[in-house]
Structure formats: structure tokens, C-alpha cells
Scaffold this motif. Structure first.
Motif, PDB file in Angstrom:
ATOM      1  N   GLY A 104      -6.042 -71.912  49.354  1.00 55.28           N
ATOM      2  CA  GLY A 104      -5.475 -71.569  50.639  1.00 55.28           C
ATOM      3  C   GLY A 104      -6.436 -70.887  51.575  1.00 55.28           C
ATOM      4  O   GLY A 104      -7.628 -70.716  51.298  1.00 55.28           O
ATOM      5  N   MET A 105      -5.863 -70.499  52.699  1.00 56.42           N
ATOM      6  CA  MET A 105      -6.550 -69.742  53.739  1.00 56.42           C
ATOM      7  C   MET A 105      -5.903 -68.361  53.832  1.00 56.42           C
ATOM      8  O   MET A 105      -4.676 -68.241  53.733  1.00 56.42           O
ATOM      9  CB  MET A 105      -6.435 -70.466  55.084  1.00 56.42           C
ATOM     10  CG  MET A 105      -6.918 -69.682  56.277  1.00 56.42           C
ATOM     11  SD  MET A 105      -6.840 -70.633  57.828  1.00 56.42           S
ATOM     12  CE  MET A 105      -5.088 -71.026  57.926  1.00 56.42           C
ATOM     13  N   PHE A 106      -6.728 -67.337  54.030  1.00 55.45           N
ATOM     14  CA  PHE A 106      -6.235 -65.964  54.079  1.00 55.45           C
ATOM     15  C   PHE A 106      -6.682 -65.274  55.359  1.00 55.45           C
ATOM     16  O   PHE A 106      -7.821 -65.465  55.823  1.00 55.45           O
ATOM     17  CB  PHE A 106      -6.777 -65.149  52.895  1.00 55.45           C
ATOM     18  CG  PHE A 106      -6.193 -65.507  51.563  1.00 55.45           C
ATOM     19  CD1 PHE A 106      -5.284 -64.672  50.937  1.00 55.45           C
ATOM     20  CD2 PHE A 106      -6.561 -66.686  50.922  1.00 55.45           C
ATOM     21  CE1 PHE A 106      -4.753 -65.000  49.696  1.00 55.45           C
ATOM     22  CE2 PHE A 106      -6.033 -67.023  49.688  1.00 55.45           C
ATOM     23  CZ  PHE A 106      -5.125 -66.179  49.067  1.00 55.45           C
ATOM     24  N   LEU A 107      -5.805 -64.452  55.909  1.00 55.13           N
ATOM     25  CA  LEU A 107      -6.176 -63.480  56.929  1.00 55.13           C
ATOM     26  C   LEU A 107      -6.788 -62.287  56.208  1.00 55.13           C
ATOM     27  O   LEU A 107      -6.228 -61.799  55.213  1.00 55.13           O
ATOM     28  CB  LEU A 107      -4.939 -63.036  57.711  1.00 55.13           C
ATOM     29  CG  LEU A 107      -5.134 -61.904  58.717  1.00 55.13           C
ATOM     30  CD1 LEU A 107      -5.981 -62.352  59.892  1.00 55.13           C
ATOM     31  CD2 LEU A 107      -3.777 -61.374  59.193  1.00 55.13           C
ATOM     32  N   ILE A 108      -7.934 -61.825  56.672  1.00 53.54           N
ATOM     33  CA  ILE A 108      -8.637 -60.743  55.983  1.00 53.54           C
ATOM     34  C   ILE A 108      -9.014 -59.632  56.962  1.00 53.54           C
ATOM     35  O   ILE A 108      -9.038 -59.829  58.183  1.00 53.54           O
ATOM     36  CB  ILE A 108      -9.910 -61.253  55.265  1.00 53.54           C
ATOM     37  CG1 ILE A 108     -10.897 -61.836  56.290  1.00 53.54           C
ATOM     38  CG2 ILE A 108      -9.557 -62.272  54.207  1.00 53.54           C
ATOM     39  CD1 ILE A 108     -12.242 -62.218  55.694  1.00 53.54           C
ATOM     40  N   ASP A 109      -9.318 -58.473  56.389  1.00 53.65           N
ATOM     41  CA  ASP A 109      -9.974 -57.403  57.124  1.00 53.65           C
ATOM     42  C   ASP A 109     -11.007 -56.769  56.203  1.00 53.65           C
ATOM     43  O   ASP A 109     -11.349 -57.355  55.159  1.00 53.65           O
ATOM     44  CB  ASP A 109      -8.965 -56.394  57.692  1.00 53.65           C
ATOM     45  CG  ASP A 109      -8.242 -55.588  56.613  1.00 53.65           C
ATOM     46  OD1 ASP A 109      -8.547 -55.743  55.405  1.00 53.65           O
ATOM     47  OD2 ASP A 109      -7.356 -54.791  56.974  1.00 53.65           O
ATOM     48  N   GLU A 110     -11.511 -55.594  56.554  1.00 51.59           N
ATOM     49  CA  GLU A 110     -12.589 -55.002  55.768  1.00 51.59           C
ATOM     50  C   GLU A 110     -12.164 -54.621  54.355  1.00 51.59           C
ATOM     51  O   GLU A 110     -13.017 -54.445  53.475  1.00 51.59           O
ATOM     52  CB  GLU A 110     -13.159 -53.771  56.485  1.00 51.59           C
ATOM     53  CG  GLU A 110     -12.219 -52.573  56.572  1.00 51.59           C
ATOM     54  CD  GLU A 110     -11.211 -52.690  57.711  1.00 51.59           C
ATOM     55  OE1 GLU A 110     -10.413 -51.752  57.880  1.00 51.59           O
ATOM     56  OE2 GLU A 110     -11.231 -53.722  58.419  1.00 51.59           O
ATOM     57  N   SER A 111     -10.860 -54.534  54.103  1.00 45.64           N
ATOM     58  CA  SER A 111     -10.385 -54.175  52.764  1.00 45.64           C
ATOM     59  C   SER A 111     -10.068 -55.392  51.904  1.00 45.64           C
ATOM     60  O   SER A 111      -9.741 -55.260  50.730  1.00 45.64           O
ATOM     61  CB  SER A 111      -9.146 -53.276  52.861  1.00 45.64           C
ATOM     62  OG  SER A 111      -8.080 -53.960  53.478  1.00 45.64           O
ATOM     63  N   GLY A 112     -10.173 -56.604  52.469  1.00 46.88           N
ATOM     64  CA  GLY A 112      -9.934 -57.815  51.692  1.00 46.88           C
ATOM     65  C   GLY A 112      -8.841 -58.688  52.279  1.00 46.88           C
ATOM     66  O   GLY A 112      -8.536 -58.625  53.472  1.00 46.88           O
ATOM     67  N   ARG A 113      -8.226 -59.505  51.412  1.00 45.90           N
ATOM     68  CA  ARG A 113      -7.201 -60.439  51.851  1.00 45.90           C
ATOM     69  C   ARG A 113      -5.888 -59.704  52.114  1.00 45.90           C
ATOM     70  O   ARG A 113      -5.521 -58.811  51.370  1.00 45.90           O
ATOM     71  CB  ARG A 113      -6.965 -61.507  50.776  1.00 45.90           C
ATOM     72  CG  ARG A 113      -8.190 -62.351  50.472  1.00 45.90           C
ATOM     73  CD  ARG A 113      -8.013 -63.044  49.127  1.00 45.90           C
ATOM     74  NE  ARG A 113      -9.137 -63.877  48.791  1.00 45.90           N
ATOM     75  CZ  ARG A 113     -10.307 -63.418  48.319  1.00 45.90           C
ATOM     76  NH1 ARG A 113     -10.472 -62.127  48.130  1.00 45.90           N
ATOM     77  NH2 ARG A 113     -11.298 -64.232  48.038  1.00 45.90           N
ATOM     78  N   GLU A 114      -5.187 -60.129  53.177  1.00 42.98           N
ATOM     79  CA  GLU A 114      -3.926 -59.469  53.497  1.00 42.98           C
ATOM     80  C   GLU A 114      -2.754 -60.440  53.579  1.00 42.98           C
ATOM     81  O   GLU A 114      -1.638 -60.101  53.192  1.00 42.98           O
ATOM     82  CB  GLU A 114      -4.041 -58.712  54.818  1.00 42.98           C
ATOM     83  CG  GLU A 114      -2.772 -57.952  55.170  1.00 42.98           C
ATOM     84  CD  GLU A 114      -2.903 -57.109  56.421  1.00 42.98           C
ATOM     85  OE1 GLU A 114      -2.005 -56.289  56.670  1.00 42.98           O
ATOM     86  OE2 GLU A 114      -3.896 -57.289  57.159  1.00 42.98           O
ATOM     87  N   PHE A 115      -2.982 -61.663  54.076  1.00 38.37           N
ATOM     88  CA  PHE A 115      -1.878 -62.602  54.301  1.00 38.37           C
ATOM     89  C   PHE A 115      -2.400 -64.000  54.028  1.00 38.37           C
ATOM     90  O   PHE A 115      -3.516 -64.331  54.419  1.00 38.37           O
ATOM     91  CB  PHE A 115      -1.388 -62.480  55.748  1.00 38.37           C
ATOM     92  CG  PHE A 115      -0.186 -63.320  56.070  1.00 38.37           C
ATOM     93  CD1 PHE A 115       1.090 -62.811  55.911  1.00 38.37           C
ATOM     94  CD2 PHE A 115      -0.328 -64.613  56.541  1.00 38.37           C
ATOM     95  CE1 PHE A 115       2.219 -63.576  56.210  1.00 38.37           C
ATOM     96  CE2 PHE A 115       0.781 -65.392  56.841  1.00 38.37           C
ATOM     97  CZ  PHE A 115       2.052 -64.867  56.670  1.00 38.37           C
TER      98      PHE A 115
END
Length: 227
Positions: A104-115
Motif C-alpha cells: 500500500g501507500m501511507f501518509l507519513i510524518d517524521e515519526s513514521g507511517r500514520e494512515f
């Protein structure tokens, strides 16, 4: 929290006919000319991915999914408050055989995958995950989680377009389009408001140890609405 879930469900219906035509492209890679230099390879060896016939093919990693799972990511200039749409075509080249094997594809930020927007093997079947959420209780009992139905829809090994919408601190998972150009709504959730960076990643995990399972990504595209 559950009451907020209901309000999000009502809002999510507004996006079923949403198209990307009005949004300028923030980042795009069709993999026709190799891998864009903006991608960052995390935890994958050079043998774990390849460009083939105008698409990106990735070996499904044997480790289970976690925030630190190997991935191919791109960091882009947007925040949780923006209106951003990411889409990618996903095909499973080798049949999934392990519990929780997924791509899949994930929304991420500096802490890792979120959604995430994904295809996953659950109970020996291939589903779109996370599931769609519907309220099935009587009016006035929206705070009881037992009054919500979580429905998994079958996924195909063939190419399907997975999409993540970011809208005002919320994220939405959609699949489509159908013949009318509409996308079907699935899961939705609030996302972190104060992330220092944002982006998306492509990930495939959970294959049996030693298996050679490959998946294919194509037509990765991120747009951002300009106010």
C-alpha cells in the motif's frame, strides 16, 4: 470520539465525486524514466526494487508491518491542514500467501507511517484495508463503538488505484475510479496536527520468509489545492 467519527463520515461523503483536475501537481512519478531523485529508499537493498516496463516493482518484505518497515518515501511541502490528494496504481504480481501480507501507500510524518491505503491478506482473503465504517445503531447512541460496522471489501490482484485525501487534519482512504469517475469511500481518521514534515511512502510487507513475492506501483501522483 465516536461522535466525531460520525461527523467525519458525513463529511467523507462529499468526496465521493472529487476529482484532481482542479489541483496543481505537487509531485508525480510515472516511473517511465526510472525512479525520481526525490524518492528516498529506506531499509531496502538494490535487489528489492526495480523499474520494469514503466512501473516500479518491489519485493514484499518478510518482516511484519511496523512504523519502521522498509519503504520508498517522498517528503513534500504540505501540512496536515492542507488539501492534498495522493494516488497510485497498485498491482499484486505474485499471490499473497501469508497472514497480514500487504501492499500500500501511507501518509507519513517524521515519526513514521500514520494512515494507509492498502491491499491486505486477512483471513485467507484479499481485502482493501482499512475497512469502511458505517453507523448501524439507533439515533442518539453514537458514542457506543458497538453501534459501528467495519466492513472489509474484496481487493483484486489486478491494478487498482488507491487514494489518500488529506483535508483539514483528517485523512480519507478511497479506491476507484468507477465508470462514472467516482471514488468509493473507505476508512477515515483524524491525523496529527503538529507534524514537522509530511509525505507519502510505498510499502509491501509480511511475505513468508524466503518467498519471492513482488508487487507493482505505477502513476504515483500528489496534488495540492491552492487557496
Amino acid at each position: 470520539m465516536v461522535a466525531k467519527l460520525i461527523s467525519l463520515l458525513m463529511v467523507s461523503l462529499l468526496f465521493s465525486t472529487f476529482t484532481q483536475a482542479a489541483e496543481p501537481v505537487l509531485f508525480e512519478d510515472n516511473f517511465d524514466n526510472g525512479l525520481s531523485e526525490q524518492w528516498q529508499i529506506v531499509g531496502l537493498s538494490s535487489d528489492d526494487y526495480r523499474i520494469k516496463d514503466g512501473g516500479l516493482e518491489v519485493r514484499v518484505q518478510s518482516e511484519p508491518y511496523s512504523r519502521e518497515s522498509p519503504m520508498i518515501k517522498v517528503i513534500l511541502p504540505f501540512t496536515s491542514a492542507n488539501s492534498v490528494t495522493a494516488s497510485v496504481d497498485v498491482e499484486i504480481l505474485d499471490k499473497f500467501t501469508a497472514p497480514d501480507e500487504m501492499v500500500g501507500m501511507f501518509l507519513i510524518d517524521e515519526s513514521g507511517r500514520e494512515f494507509r491505503a492498502s491491499k491486505a491478506r486477512i483471513d485467507n482473503k484479499l481485502f482493501l484495508a482499512p475497512p469502511s465504517v458505517n453507523y448501524v445503531g439507533e439515533p442518539g447512541h453514537e458514542d457506543d463503538i458497538l453501534n459501528y460496522a467495519f466492513t472489509y471489501r474484496p481487493a483484486s490482484e489486478e491494478t487498482e488505484t488507491l487514494r489518500i485525501l488529506v483535508r483539514s487534519y483528517n485523512a480519507y482512504f478511497q479506491v476507484g475510479p468507477n465508470e462514472e469517475g467516482q471514488y468509493q469511500n473507505f476508512f477515515f481518521s483524524a491525523i496529527r496536527k503538529n507534524s514537522k514534515e509530511r509525505g507519502f511512502c510505498l510499502c509491501a510487507t509480511g511475505a513468508p520468509e524466503g518467498a519471492q513475492h513482488w508487487v507493482r506501483f505505477d502513476n504515483f501522483r500528489v496534488t495540492r489545492k491552492v487557496k
